[in-house]
Design an enzyme around this catalytic site. Sequence first.
Site, short mmCIF file in Angstrom:
data_model
loop_
_atom_site.label_atom_id
_atom_site.label_comp_id
_atom_site.label_asym_id
_atom_site.label_seq_id
_atom_site.Cartn_x
_atom_site.Cartn_y
_atom_site.Cartn_z
N ASP A 198 0.93 -1.19 0.17
CA ASP A 198 -0.11 0.13 0.00
C ASP A 198 0.80 1.27 -0.06
O ASP A 198 1.88 1.38 0.52
CB ASP A 198 -0.75 0.08 1.17
CG ASP A 198 -2.00 0.96 1.32
OD1 ASP A 198 -2.00 1.86 0.25
OD2 ASP A 198 -3.04 0.98 2.14
N HIS A 241 -9.87 -1.48 -7.19
CA HIS A 241 -9.68 -0.63 -6.32
C HIS A 241 -8.74 0.55 -6.89
O HIS A 241 -9.27 1.82 -6.78
CB HIS A 241 -9.07 -0.98 -5.02
CG HIS A 241 -8.75 0.00 -4.04
ND1 HIS A 241 -9.83 0.93 -3.47
CD2 HIS A 241 -7.67 0.53 -3.52
CE1 HIS A 241 -9.12 1.77 -2.48
NE2 HIS A 241 -7.85 1.42 -2.63
#
Length: 314
Positions: free
Chosen positions: A155, A228
Site C-alpha cells: 500500500d 480499487h
Amino acid sequence: MTHLSKLAQAGVLTNPTTHAEYMTFVINPSNQGVACTNIGIALAKLDVITKSINQKDLDASLSISIGFSALAWPLLFPQIPMPAQLQAFTPMQDGPRVFPATEGDIFVMIKSNRMDLNFQAAKLVMRDLASFTTLIEDIQGYKYLDNRDMIDFVDGTENPTGDERVEAVLVQEDIDLHQGGSYLTVQRYVDHLDKWEAQHTEYQEQVIGRTKMDNVELDDDVKPAWAHNAKSKVEIDDVEIKMLRQNRPWGNAKEHGTFFLGFASTPEIINTSLKQMIYADAQGDYDRLLDFVDAKTGGIYFMPSMTFLAQFDD
Ligand code: HEM
C-alpha cells in the site's frame, strides 16, 4: 513549494513510520466554556513533549501532529477564521456498503519507529488534553511486512513524491495562517480476512488492480472497472489529482484492518474518491475491495500549519 513544506506539521508530508498511534478526542459538553483557553495551553506543550521524548532516541523520528474538526473549530478558536474548506465528513451508503460519519473533535497522529516512545507521547498528550476532552478511540498502527496491508498487498506505491506531494497535500489558497495546513480524512476499516483469503490470487489482483507479489499495476486492458485503483483514482478533465495516503494496518488476530489516512489540499479530492468507490455506476460497478472491508469510522480534520501553532508557543 519548499517554503510551503516548511510550514507543514512534521507528520503531514512524511511517509508512515514503523509504529503510529491515532487518537480521537471529543470535547466534553460540560467543558466547552474552557475549551478555547485550554487548547492554547495544551498546544504550547506539544512541542515540549515531542522534544523531550525525541531526546531518548533521535533515530526514532517521533512526531506529533494534531488536527481539528469543523464542529470543534468555533469552540476552540472562535477568533480565528475557519479554514475555507473545513467540513464534516459526509456519510455515504449504497446497499450493504456504508461509510459512517463518526464523532471526533481533535485528532492526534503520533508517528515514530518505536511503539514504546509513541506510548509515552500518547500518555502525555492525553493528560495534556484531559481538562476538557475525552479520548474516545486510541488505535496503534504498524508496518506490516514490506508496507503491506493485512490483505497482503503493498500500500502507498502510487503516492506522490517531492514537489508533487507538497502540491497535492498542502493548502495554498487561504489566509496566510492556514497556508501549509492540510485536510486529513480518516476511516478505520475492519477486514474480513476469511472471505478475502478464500479468493484466488488472480481475483484478489483484479480487486486491487495490481499484482500481489511484485506489486505491478495491471494493464488497462485487463484491469476491471471495479478495481480499487481504478475506482479510487481521481481525474478532473483527464488530469489525475493526487492525495497522500499514510495508511497503516492495525489490530490483532481477533480484529484488524487498515487505518486509512488521506491528506489533501482540499477534502473534496478524497470525497470524490470515496463516492467513486462506494456508489455503483451505471454498469453496476463499485470498488470491489468494499466487499471485503468495512469502514467503522469516518472524519475530516484540518491539520493546521506551523505558523498557526506558533501562535500558542509559550
Ligand atoms: C481498507 C482500506 C484500503 C485498503 C486496504 C487500500 C489498499 C490499497 C492498495 C493495496 C493500493 C495499491 C497500491 C498503491 O498505489 O498504494 C491502493 C491504491 C490507492 N488507494 Fe487504497 N486502500 C484502502 C482505502 C482507500 C480509500 C478509502 C481511498 C480513498 C478515499 C483510497 C485511495 C487509493 C488511491 C488514490 C490509490 C492509488 C490509485 C492509483 O493511482 O493507482 N484507498 N489502495
